[in-house]
Design an enzyme around this catalytic site. Structure first.
Site, PDB file in Angstrom:
ATOM      1  N   HIS A 166       5.090  -4.284   4.934  1.00  0.00           N
ATOM      2  CA  HIS A 166       6.104  -3.289   4.921  1.00  0.00           C
ATOM      3  C   HIS A 166       6.003  -2.334   6.236  1.00  0.00           C
ATOM      4  O   HIS A 166       6.651  -1.563   6.445  1.00  0.00           O
ATOM      5  CB  HIS A 166       5.962  -2.395   3.716  1.00  0.00           C
ATOM      6  CG  HIS A 166       4.715  -1.881   3.560  1.00  0.00           C
ATOM      7  ND1 HIS A 166       4.313  -0.528   3.877  1.00  0.00           N
ATOM      8  CD2 HIS A 166       3.542  -1.957   2.731  1.00  0.00           C
ATOM      9  CE1 HIS A 166       3.085  -0.389   3.408  1.00  0.00           C
ATOM     10  NE2 HIS A 166       2.650  -0.990   2.691  1.00  0.00           N
TER      11      HIS A 166
ATOM     12  N   THR B  20       0.858  -1.182   0.033  1.00  0.00           N
ATOM     13  CA  THR B  20      -0.021  -0.085  -0.040  1.00  0.00           C
ATOM     14  C   THR B  20       0.888   1.318  -0.249  1.00  0.00           C
ATOM     15  O   THR B  20       2.133   1.176  -0.033  1.00  0.00           O
ATOM     16  CB  THR B  20      -0.794  -0.029   1.218  1.00  0.00           C
ATOM     17  OG1 THR B  20      -0.035   0.226   2.363  1.00  0.00           O
ATOM     18  CG2 THR B  20      -1.561  -1.249   1.538  1.00  0.00           C
ATOM     19  N   ARG B  21       0.019   2.141  -0.096  1.00  0.00           N
ATOM     20  CA  ARG B  21       0.790   3.630  -0.080  1.00  0.00           C
ATOM     21  C   ARG B  21       1.210   4.147   1.602  1.00  0.00           C
ATOM     22  O   ARG B  21       1.781   5.114   1.731  1.00  0.00           O
ATOM     23  CB  ARG B  21       0.027   4.703  -0.885  1.00  0.00           C
ATOM     24  CG  ARG B  21       1.076   5.987  -1.068  1.00  0.00           C
ATOM     25  CD  ARG B  21       0.286   7.079  -2.208  1.00  0.00           C
ATOM     26  NE  ARG B  21      -1.130   7.521  -1.506  1.00  0.00           N
ATOM     27  CZ  ARG B  21      -0.859   8.720  -0.678  1.00  0.00           C
ATOM     28  NH1 ARG B  21       0.318   9.160  -0.594  1.00  0.00           N
ATOM     29  NH2 ARG B  21      -2.015   9.069  -0.296  1.00  0.00           N
ATOM     30  N   LYS B  22       1.017   3.376   2.453  1.00  0.00           N
ATOM     31  CA  LYS B  22       1.348   3.585   3.776  1.00  0.00           C
ATOM     32  C   LYS B  22       2.728   3.232   3.931  1.00  0.00           C
ATOM     33  O   LYS B  22       3.153   2.717   4.959  1.00  0.00           O
ATOM     34  CB  LYS B  22       0.431   2.803   4.705  1.00  0.00           C
ATOM     35  CG  LYS B  22      -0.952   3.042   4.596  1.00  0.00           C
ATOM     36  CD  LYS B  22      -1.850   2.173   5.466  1.00  0.00           C
ATOM     37  CE  LYS B  22      -3.341   2.340   5.489  1.00  0.00           C
ATOM     38  NZ  LYS B  22      -4.201   1.430   6.381  1.00  0.00           N
ATOM     39  N   THR B  23       3.669   4.042   3.460  1.00  0.00           N
ATOM     40  CA  THR B  23       5.036   4.191   3.384  1.00  0.00           C
ATOM     41  C   THR B  23       5.826   5.346   4.159  1.00  0.00           C
ATOM     42  O   THR B  23       5.059   6.140   4.547  1.00  0.00           O
ATOM     43  CB  THR B  23       5.719   4.011   1.781  1.00  0.00           C
ATOM     44  OG1 THR B  23       5.226   4.944   1.352  1.00  0.00           O
ATOM     45  CG2 THR B  23       5.343   2.831   1.334  1.00  0.00           C
TER      46      THR B  23
END
Length: 309
Positions: A281, A143-146
């Site tokens: 991640h 996901t874009r939860k980086t």
């Protein structure tokens, strides 16, 4: 299908990296040593070699970043375990050569990046293997939860681990979530505006809480519908209804929301095109690496160290 699973053999995941990653490495080194290198003064410039030891089980990932750290410091790296390969502890994964001051200057930056990236690749590979064993043959995505400033490394780790990195940023895809829909007034209105802005080249995805929302999104022209926070059984029923109504080529069906290795098997069905999760991640355990300078008297294997490559 992920790059790692489906790329031509002549293409490596590292070939995807933009040249800007080298600037990132330079910034990391500058952050770690903003003024004087006091420890480096102690050891000097004598040419030395150091062993990169893998001290916990994992998949090696982040090689281009590790290599670039030492390249910028006039050192060379020889890998004994190739990127994407797993290893058991303790394994001699690589040898780094150069001025001892430079080896120590790059040590922590290189290890931190490698450990984090390898942790993500390991978790990605493990979850993908679990899903394949459960019979799921479609896409597992991150996901874009980086982490801000570290997104490139984390997305790279997903790719090495065999997963799809999903969208990289807000410019890569239009994802319409509940706040977008509320602000636009309806799913139909939000999709129409997104299509007008992005044109034919930018896909539109809509987060949906019910079959009715997903149905409206596909009717409005969404390319992907995300079934968010459904139960496993709810996902199977909804996805089946959507595929029966719209067919398999109209829109992709994605499922997301709190999925982990403990519960993801309940969501496995072939009507789901994409399973996305931040568990590969976020909060992932790092792979343990250390860099050991070879003593001047010789460089035999340390206690418990594997010499197999």
């Amino acid at each position: 299908m992920s790059v790692a699973e489906g790329a031509p053999k002549h293409g490596q995941v590292a070939h995807l990296l933009p040249q800007t990653y080298k600037r990132l490495v330079a910034e990391w080194l500058e952050e770690d040593t903003p003024s004087f290198d006091y420890g480096g003064f102690v050891v000097g410039e004598e040419i030395s070699e150091a062993k990169l030891l893998g001290k916990s089980k994992g998949v090696v990932a982040g090689v281009p970043f590790f290599d670039e750290v030492f390249k910028q410091l006039d050192c060379s790296v020889q890998w004994h375990v190739q990127e994407g390969k797993s290893f058991e502890p303790v394994t001699h994964c690589a040898t780094v050569r150069g001025p001892v001051r430079k080896l120590l200057l790059g040590e922590r930056v290189a290890l931190n990046t490698l450990a984090r990236c390898s942790g993500i690749a390991t978790k990605s590979a493990d979850l993908l293997a679990l899903l394949r064993k459960a019979g799921y043959q479609n896409t597992l995505a991150g996901t874009r939860k980086t982490t801000p400033g570290f997104r490139l490394v984390e997305k790279y780790g997903m790719l090495v681990g065999g997963c799809d990195p999903h969208r990289h940023d807000l410019s890569a895809m239009t994802m319409l979530k509940d706040n977008h829909v509320t602000s636009a007034g309806s799913i139909t209105s939000a999709v129409a505006s997104a299509k007008a802005a992005g044109g034919f080249a930018v896909k539109v995805e809509v987060e949906c809480q019910t079959f009715e929302e997903a149905d409206e999104a596909i009717s409005a022209g969404a390319d992907v519908v995300m079934l968010d926070n459904f139960t496993g059984e709810g996902v199977k029923v909804c996805a089946k209804q959507l595929k029966e109504k719209w067919g398999r080529g109209k829109a992709l069906v994605e499922v997301s929301g709190g999925l982990t290795e403990e519960n993801v098997e309940a969501y496995v069905c072939q009507d789901i095109d994409v399973i996305s999760t931040s568990s590969i991640h976020q909060g992932v355990k790092h792979v343990d690496f250390s860099l050991k300078i070879v003593p001047k008297s010789g460089g035999g294997p340390g206690k418990g160290e594997s010499t197999e490559v």
